[in-house]
Design an enzyme around this catalytic site. Structure first.
Site: not given
Ligand code: VG1
Ligand code: CO
Length: 543
Positions: A113-114, A126, A277, A279, A281-282, A364, A376
């Protein structure tokens, strides 16, 4: 081509309850590690024999190699077919869509992801279930159990499959369909949004800057915003996915998308800025000198979604993760919509979306989405914003002003303390837990505590229970702080402190959030002893 069985030993899998596995890339690349986790997924879902799966990733370092391994393992275990994005690329929301429209048995997404990518950074894998969403806890727990007892895996010994050309190929008896990762997703967006109105907006001279942050949304945004909607060439920047995301951190927030922020707050700012981001989704939304917090974005989209064709019938309900601000709750209350509060993580929205109880969801952490897929969706949020701006003719700042005037403003900020000693972070949380009964009535930095507890969730659809989902401290007169430990970090513990205060006085609605939240921030530190326990002077990241 030969099928072999490789003896192996258990690995340290994902934390129970988290949707996938993220580790340093060199951990994934170590002997048997990726193979072990993929085998655990296969075992956890009851094998892949006769099944069809989707496969794609965000293009980070090791994406291409990992795809070949996954194909060889699936072929060795009698998987019927894999639908894979060209060059093994696919954004998370596009993969979710592909799983749904092709009615597959799920899909594997290669992404952290990010988190940054590269040989020294992070990689991840995943599994998404047949509804297109992140695997729920019951499935991830089975995968986790499998990582602890694995003894061997089956894999084909074969050459690489050419994934650079769209079309049908095979590996052993397994069919492989290489697809354009963008086309079906773009078609879905065209169904949901008024492309004519958005194209007319661009035609009128409206300027956009979309920063793909060298990650997967580049090809999607170029195809949709520039090629189909007519935004001028160059509107999408950093559009070519690179294995290390150009050395950057593909997390769309004001810290990591600072280049975009500087331009949007500069003299010749375009009308609209956005970023996504690793992947895809953000999303981050920013107007001319007008950053929109994800919590406000969710509320504003909920209030205006009916302006887009896909949502013209209105919303069945809305949902937000617990730490997300209550801005969307205020919209729901005024519009008579059901509003759900779920634990952090998109998987908790899945049942509400499947059951038709919620149409729009958000977190958030820059995640917004709807029932069009089960993830998302960054570019979706950008297009919904553009559709709304095209229909209202307002600027981003005007949209915010009007929204706050109608619903009030929930000032909001999240402070992250990264790479904290695990024991110190757990100690901070445990010390808070021990004081739930004594905190109410006490004052800190001028704010009196009204409530203190730990969030747990009972899924209204299947009744599943999730405990330990974040500590909440409520203050008299509104205002709240939430303490949570991240489940996605890969080094030490990340303490997230979510800060919020409600403002209904129109004269006070244009303050800097850090300033508006100063007493909540001070109260949070006084209550939890953040500085003392973490040894930090302040957060690493404020968003
Ligand atoms: C973080 C964010 C959460 C989000 C998750 C996956 O998790 O706070 O809101 O769903 O990343 O997002 P955490 O446990 O680090 O707070 V992504 O864009 O990585 O699929
Ligand atoms: Co992501």
């Amino acid at each position: 081509m030969e099928r072999i069985t490789v003896q192996t030993t258990p690995i340290e899998g994902q934390k129970p309850g988290t949707s996938g596995l993220r580790k340093k890339t060199n951990v994934f690349m170590a002997l048997h590690f990726l193979e072990n986790f993929v085998q655990a997924i296969f075992t956890g879902i009851g094998g892949v024999a006769g099944k069809t799966l989707v496969l794609g990733g965000d293009g980070r370092y090791f994406n291409d190699r990992a795809a070949q391994v996954i194909l060889r393992m699936a072929a060795a275990q009698d998987c019927a077919k894999i639908i894979v994005g060209r060059d093994a690329l696919m954004s998370t929301p596009a993969a979710s869509n592909m799983i749904r429209i092709r009615k597959t048995d799920g899909g594997i997404i290669m992404s952290a992801s990010h988190n940054p990518g590269g040989p020294k950074e992070d990689f991840g894998v995943k599994f998404n279930t047949p509804n297109g969403g992140p695997a729920p806890e019951e499935v991830t727990n089975r995968i986790f159990e499998a990582t602890k007892v694995i003894e061997s895996y089956d894999i084909m010994q074969a050459q690489d499959v050419d994934l650079s050309q769209i079309g049908e190929t095979s590996l052993g008896d397994m069919a492989i369909e290489v697809v354009d990762p963008v086309a079906d997703y773009a078609a879905l967006m065209e169904k949901l949004f008024d492309f004519g109105a958005i194209a007319a907006l661009f035609e009128s001279g409206f300027r956009i800057r979309f920063d793909a942050m060298h990650a997967i949304t580049g090809p999607y945004a170029k195809s949709i915003l520039e090629d189909r909607l007519g935004a001028p060439a160059g509107s999408v920047v950093n559009a070519v996915p690179s294995p290390d995301f150009g050395g950057g951190h593909p997390d769309p927030n004001p810290i990591w998308a600072k280049d975009l922020m500087d331009i949007m707050y500069g003299a010749d700012a375009p009308d609209f800025g956005a970023a996504s981001d690793g992947d895809g989704d953000r999303n981050m939304i920013v107007g001319k000198s007008a950053y929109v917090t994800p919590s406000d974005s969710l509320a504003l989209l909920a209030a205006n979604a009916h302006l887009a064709p896909g949502y013209s019938e209105g919303l069945a309900g809305v949902a937000r993760s617990m730490p997300t601000s209550g801005a969307v709750d205020r919209v729901a209350a005024k519009r008579g919509l059901d509003c759900y509060e779920t634990p952090t993580g998109w998987k908790f929205f899945g049942n509400l979306l499947d059951a038709g109880r919620a149409t729009l969801c958000g977190e958030e952490s820059a995640g917004t989405g709807s029932d069009h897929v089960r993830e998302k969706d960054g570019l979706w949020a950008v297009l919904l914003w553009l559709n709304i701006l095209a229909k209202t003719g307002k600027s981003v700042q005007q949209m915010l002003d009007d929204h706050w005037a109608e619903f009030g403003r929930n000032y909001y900020s999240r402070h992250d303390y990264e790479g904290v000693d695990n024991a110190a972070a757990e100690g901070l949380m445990d010390a808070l837990r021990a004081r739930f009964s004594t905190l109410p009535g006490q004052s800190f930095a001028g704010r009196t505590v009204a409530s203190a507890d730990e969030f747990s969730y009972d899924d209204p659809v299947d009744g599943s229970h999730s405990a330990g989902q974040g500590i909440r401290i409520g203050f008299e007169g509104g205002g709240r702080v939430v303490f949570r430990l991240s489940g996605t970090g890969t080094v030490g513990a990340t303490l997230r402190v979510y800060l919020e205060d409600l403002c209904e006085d129109s004269a006070e609605m244009h303050k800097d959030p850090q300033e508006a939240l100063a007493d909540i921030i001070a109260a949070a530190d006084a209550i939890a002893g953040i500085r003392e326990r973490t040894g930090r002077d302040g957060p690493d990241v404020r968003t």
